[in-house]
Design a protein around this motif. Structure first.
Motif, PDB file in Angstrom:
ATOM      1  N   UNK A  55     -28.283  11.670  52.533  1.00  0.00           N
ATOM      2  CA  UNK A  55     -27.356  10.741  51.913  1.00  0.00           C
ATOM      3  C   UNK A  55     -27.448  11.010  50.406  1.00  0.00           C
ATOM      4  N   UNK A  56     -26.407  11.605  49.861  1.00  0.00           N
ATOM      5  CA  UNK A  56     -26.383  11.938  48.436  1.00  0.00           C
ATOM      6  C   UNK A  56     -25.796  10.742  47.690  1.00  0.00           C
ATOM      7  N   UNK A  57     -26.645  10.118  46.866  1.00  0.00           N
ATOM      8  CA  UNK A  57     -26.304   8.835  46.248  1.00  0.00           C
ATOM      9  C   UNK A  57     -25.943   9.021  44.782  1.00  0.00           C
ATOM     10  N   UNK A  58     -24.877   8.370  44.375  1.00  0.00           N
ATOM     11  CA  UNK A  58     -24.519   8.266  42.956  1.00  0.00           C
ATOM     12  C   UNK A  58     -24.260   6.795  42.663  1.00  0.00           C
TER      13      UNK A  58
ATOM     14  N   UNK B  88     -24.230  15.714  41.260  1.00  0.00           N
ATOM     15  CA  UNK B  88     -23.998  15.336  42.659  1.00  0.00           C
ATOM     16  C   UNK B  88     -23.658  16.585  43.476  1.00  0.00           C
ATOM     17  N   UNK B  89     -22.801  17.436  42.927  1.00  0.00           N
ATOM     18  CA  UNK B  89     -22.415  18.657  43.632  1.00  0.00           C
ATOM     19  C   UNK B  89     -23.613  19.580  43.839  1.00  0.00           C
ATOM     20  N   UNK B  90     -24.544  19.563  42.908  1.00  0.00           N
ATOM     21  CA  UNK B  90     -25.754  20.375  43.055  1.00  0.00           C
ATOM     22  C   UNK B  90     -26.592  19.871  44.231  1.00  0.00           C
ATOM     23  N   UNK B  91     -26.707  18.554  44.357  1.00  0.00           N
ATOM     24  CA  UNK B  91     -27.405  17.997  45.507  1.00  0.00           C
ATOM     25  C   UNK B  91     -26.677  18.356  46.805  1.00  0.00           C
ATOM     26  N   UNK B  92     -25.359  18.327  46.786  1.00  0.00           N
ATOM     27  CA  UNK B  92     -24.589  18.643  47.987  1.00  0.00           C
ATOM     28  C   UNK B  92     -24.799  20.091  48.406  1.00  0.00           C
ATOM     29  N   UNK B  93     -24.868  20.995  47.438  1.00  0.00           N
ATOM     30  CA  UNK B  93     -25.113  22.399  47.747  1.00  0.00           C
ATOM     31  C   UNK B  93     -26.504  22.565  48.358  1.00  0.00           C
TER      32      UNK B  93
ATOM     33  N   UNK C 213     -28.117  20.371  50.078  1.00  0.00           N
ATOM     34  CA  UNK C 213     -28.049  19.846  51.440  1.00  0.00           C
ATOM     35  C   UNK C 213     -27.329  20.816  52.375  1.00  0.00           C
ATOM     36  N   UNK C 214     -26.237  21.415  51.905  1.00  0.00           N
ATOM     37  CA  UNK C 214     -25.513  22.403  52.708  1.00  0.00           C
ATOM     38  C   UNK C 214     -26.427  23.576  53.065  1.00  0.00           C
ATOM     39  N   UNK C 215     -27.190  24.039  52.088  1.00  0.00           N
ATOM     40  CA  UNK C 215     -28.067  25.189  52.315  1.00  0.00           C
ATOM     41  C   UNK C 215     -29.150  24.875  53.330  1.00  0.00           C
TER      42      UNK C 215
ATOM     43  N   UNK D  20     -28.146  20.466  56.926  1.00  0.00           N
ATOM     44  CA  UNK D  20     -28.173  19.086  57.391  1.00  0.00           C
ATOM     45  C   UNK D  20     -26.768  18.480  57.426  1.00  0.00           C
ATOM     46  N   UNK D  21     -26.664  17.349  58.099  1.00  0.00           N
ATOM     47  CA  UNK D  21     -25.468  16.531  57.941  1.00  0.00           C
ATOM     48  C   UNK D  21     -25.504  15.917  56.540  1.00  0.00           C
ATOM     49  N   UNK D  22     -24.337  15.546  56.029  1.00  0.00           N
ATOM     50  CA  UNK D  22     -24.257  15.036  54.660  1.00  0.00           C
ATOM     51  C   UNK D  22     -23.365  13.803  54.624  1.00  0.00           C
TER      52      UNK D  22
END
Length: 293
Positions: A82-85, A97-102, A104-106, A109-111
């Motif tokens: 869960x990427x929180x802002x 936020x996009x850095x955290x998403x990348x 997580x993608x790598x 996991x589900x996001x």
């Protein structure tokens, strides 16, 4: 016996037995793990045995194969990030936020994207977040402090081993408390001087929310896996780019200034959000700079 490590402090690991709602057992790890350079992590699924007496420590005998692993913080087997802002205090840093998403993608996991402090949000910001991420990931807008819409997030993470990620000060510990009041995670105010949050979590712990739902409380992610990504890999970590990959004029297109780039054309047509594309360029630049040195 099979279980999950839910906490690790000073060489002791606390293992919750699978399928039983009883306190975790205090265990030590076999010496062979240290010899092999393997360190048990919170979230590991393990085999363990109890000590001979009621006061004796148990022993972790085997670490089962990991889905993924992180060094800082030292956790493993994350099913969902869960990427929180925060809507304000601190104001959203979408590039971070996009850095955290990348990351997580790598990790495979589900996001879920979570906009916290909804009670402080302007409608324009809520719409911007939904437009940026809504076509890629589930987006939950809530207020952890008031409990508003936290049930929506609870339903999305049901049955998963979930970690909260995001900059300090966005309310991750408050969100954990809203999901599980008994966790009693320490919360901290945002610094008036730096406008950034103070880290309040000092060790990793995995809490059981029931129904097979587990949630990590961690000191925060300080080591971004993105820096281990290859240049050609980054484009695959932006899901909205996937439909256009392989359609550019050049097979090795990095989607910067190359002619015949279908990704840039999608950005110009509004199919790929401009903000996400700008984040891609920044992160690609970081990887390229790292590879030069």
């Amino acid at each position: 016996m099979k279980g999950t490590i839910v906490k690790g402090i000073a060489g002791f690991y606390y293992v919750k037995e699978e399928g039983r709602d009883i306190p975790a057992f205090q265990c030590k790890a076999r010496g062979v793990f240290k010899k092999d350079g393997t360190v048990p992590a919170v979230g590991d699924h393990v085999m363990f045995q109890l000590g001979e007496g009621p006061e004796d420590d148990g022993l972790i005998t085997e670490i089962l194969p990991r889905k993924n692993q992180f060094i800082r913080p030292p956790i493993a087997n994350v099913d969902c990030f869960v990427v929180v802002m925060a809507a304000a205090h601190p104001k959203p840093n979408l590039a971070l936020v996009d850095k955290f998403l990348v990351m997580a993608e790598k990790s495979g996991t589900e996001i879920i994207v979570c906009l916290n402090k909804l009670d402080l949000a302007k409608e324009r910001l809520v719409e911007e977040v939904k437009q940026l991420y809504g076509s890629i990931y589930p987006v939950v807008c809530l207020s952890a402090g008031t409990g508003l819409r936290t049930d929506e997030l609870r339903e999305l993470i049901k049955g998963k081993q979930t970690a909260l990620a995001g900059p300090s000060g966005v309310g991750k510990s408050t969100l954990l408390n809203a999901l599980l009041p008994s966790a009693a995670a320490e919360t901290g105010d945002v610094s008036k001087k730096t406008k950034r949050g103070r880290h309040t979590t000092r060790h990793c712990e995995l809490f059981d929310l029931g129904d097979g739902t587990m949630i990590f409380d961690t000191p925060g992610f300080t080591s971004f896996e993105i820096m281990e990504a290859e240049e050609a890999e980054l484009q695959h970590l932006f899901p909205e780019m996937e439909p256009f990959l392989g359609t550019c004029r050049y097979d090795d297109c990095r989607h910067l200034k190359e002619p015949g780039c279908m990704v840039r054309q999608a950005v110009e047509q509004g199919t790929i959000p401009q903000g996400r594309y700008e984040s891609y360029k920044v992160l690609l630049g970081e990887i390229q700079a790292k590879n030069r040195y």
